[in-house]
Write a protein that holds these residues in place. Sequence first.
Motif, PDB file in Angstrom:
ATOM      1  N   ASP A 172       0.837  -1.206   0.000  1.00 57.78           N
ATOM      2  CA  ASP A 172       0.000   0.000   0.000  1.00 57.78           C
ATOM      3  C   ASP A 172       0.871   1.255   0.000  1.00 57.78           C
ATOM      4  N   THR A 173       0.468   2.243  -0.769  1.00 60.31           N
ATOM      5  CA  THR A 173       1.106   3.558  -0.720  1.00 60.31           C
ATOM      6  C   THR A 173       0.133   4.545  -0.103  1.00 60.31           C
ATOM      7  N   LEU A 174       0.678   5.638   0.431  1.00 65.64           N
ATOM      8  CA  LEU A 174      -0.141   6.653   1.080  1.00 65.64           C
ATOM      9  C   LEU A 174       0.132   8.013   0.457  1.00 65.64           C
ATOM     10  N   LEU A 183       7.296   1.018   7.703  1.00 65.81           N
ATOM     11  CA  LEU A 183       7.346   2.456   7.944  1.00 65.81           C
ATOM     12  C   LEU A 183       7.024   3.216   6.670  1.00 65.81           C
ATOM     13  N   TRP A 184       6.111   4.177   6.775  1.00 66.03           N
ATOM     14  CA  TRP A 184       5.844   5.141   5.702  1.00 66.03           C
ATOM     15  C   TRP A 184       6.391   6.476   6.201  1.00 66.03           C
ATOM     16  N   ILE A 229       3.670   7.870  -1.030  1.00 66.52           N
ATOM     17  CA  ILE A 229       4.662   7.369  -0.080  1.00 66.52           C
ATOM     18  C   ILE A 229       4.601   5.839  -0.041  1.00 66.52           C
ATOM     19  N   PRO A 230       5.695   5.155  -0.380  1.00 67.50           N
ATOM     20  CA  PRO A 230       5.723   3.698  -0.278  1.00 67.50           C
ATOM     21  C   PRO A 230       6.136   3.284   1.133  1.00 67.50           C
ATOM     22  N   SER A 231       5.858   2.049   1.476  1.00 65.01           N
ATOM     23  CA  SER A 231       6.321   1.541   2.762  1.00 65.01           C
ATOM     24  C   SER A 231       7.769   1.098   2.658  1.00 65.01           C
ATOM     25  N   GLN A 232       8.460   1.174   3.762  1.00 64.72           N
ATOM     26  CA  GLN A 232       9.791   0.595   3.890  1.00 64.72           C
ATOM     27  C   GLN A 232       9.663  -0.603   4.818  1.00 64.72           C
ATOM     28  N   THR A 233      10.161  -1.745   4.380  1.00 65.12           N
ATOM     29  CA  THR A 233      10.013  -2.980   5.137  1.00 65.12           C
ATOM     30  C   THR A 233      11.323  -3.331   5.826  1.00 65.12           C
ATOM     31  N   PHE A 234      11.235  -3.612   7.125  1.00 61.85           N
ATOM     32  CA  PHE A 234      12.392  -4.007   7.926  1.00 61.85           C
ATOM     33  C   PHE A 234      12.067  -5.377   8.531  1.00 61.85           C
ATOM     34  N   THR A 235      12.655  -6.416   7.940  1.00 60.85           N
ATOM     35  CA  THR A 235      12.366  -7.787   8.349  1.00 60.85           C
ATOM     36  C   THR A 235      13.315  -8.213   9.460  1.00 60.85           C
ATOM     37  N   GLY A 237      11.929  10.339   2.813  1.00 66.15           N
ATOM     38  CA  GLY A 237      10.644  10.271   2.142  1.00 66.15           C
ATOM     39  C   GLY A 237      10.705  10.820   0.728  1.00 66.15           C
ATOM     40  N   PRO A 238       9.683  10.550  -0.074  1.00 67.73           N
ATOM     41  CA  PRO A 238       9.680  10.998  -1.475  1.00 67.73           C
ATOM     42  C   PRO A 238       9.421  12.494  -1.602  1.00 67.73           C
TER      43      PRO A 238
END
Length: 230
Positions: free
Chosen positions: A70-72, A112-113, A164-170, A157-158
């Motif tokens: 999802d983007t915001l 995180l967005w 705004i895309p999400s940033q994934t931290f696994t 951020g953009p």
Amino acid sequence: MKFTSTTPSPIMKPTLFLSIPVFSSLVLVAAPLASAAVIYPSSATTDGGTSSSLFDVSNLFDESVTGPGDTLPGTVSNNNIAYVSADPPTGGFPVTITVDFTEAVDLSAFYLWNISHNTSDNPRDRGVRDFSLTFYDGAGATGSQIGTVYSATAAIGPLSGVAIPSQTFTFASAYEGVLSVEFKMINNQADPTRWVGAREIAFAPVPEPSSSLLGGLCGVALLLRRRRSV
């Protein structure tokens, strides 16, 4: 005269052979995991203050995102869509945000967005950069710490007008039985004399085994049980 033996032949019990390659193939075929929705906190507090009531910390989890894809929409100036600390943060850096869950959860990743740019004030430079996550088995960052502290660096951020895309931290390993998390915003992207903030946060649950995986494992268990009974 020809004699025929009447001695009965021994009765051989059937033997079930289950080779290791067969067992492995069964598990591999059934291995896909079911997808799951994101996990949102139920409440949050912060020691960094807020720039105004329009940028309350609860805005960090109010968008009902369904996954990391999802983007915001951006623009910090829009009301009630982001958390923005006091300017500069109350007490300075780091800004600690404590989030709670209504029940214990098992977490595998953090989403995180970050804040985007929309004015000459360049708020995207105030988005979170270095951060850490500390997990607890009690509410309000109480009880026992679970696992080690997770640390990472977020991308800026953009630019204005870009979703705004999400940033994934696994996480390297899951954090299980979590009731609260301390999310520390250690610094912002460029200006330590100004505020820090973020657009949205969420967590990923540990995936549940799919029905195909459970079915495959049940089938293997049944075969092994039959083998012991013959």
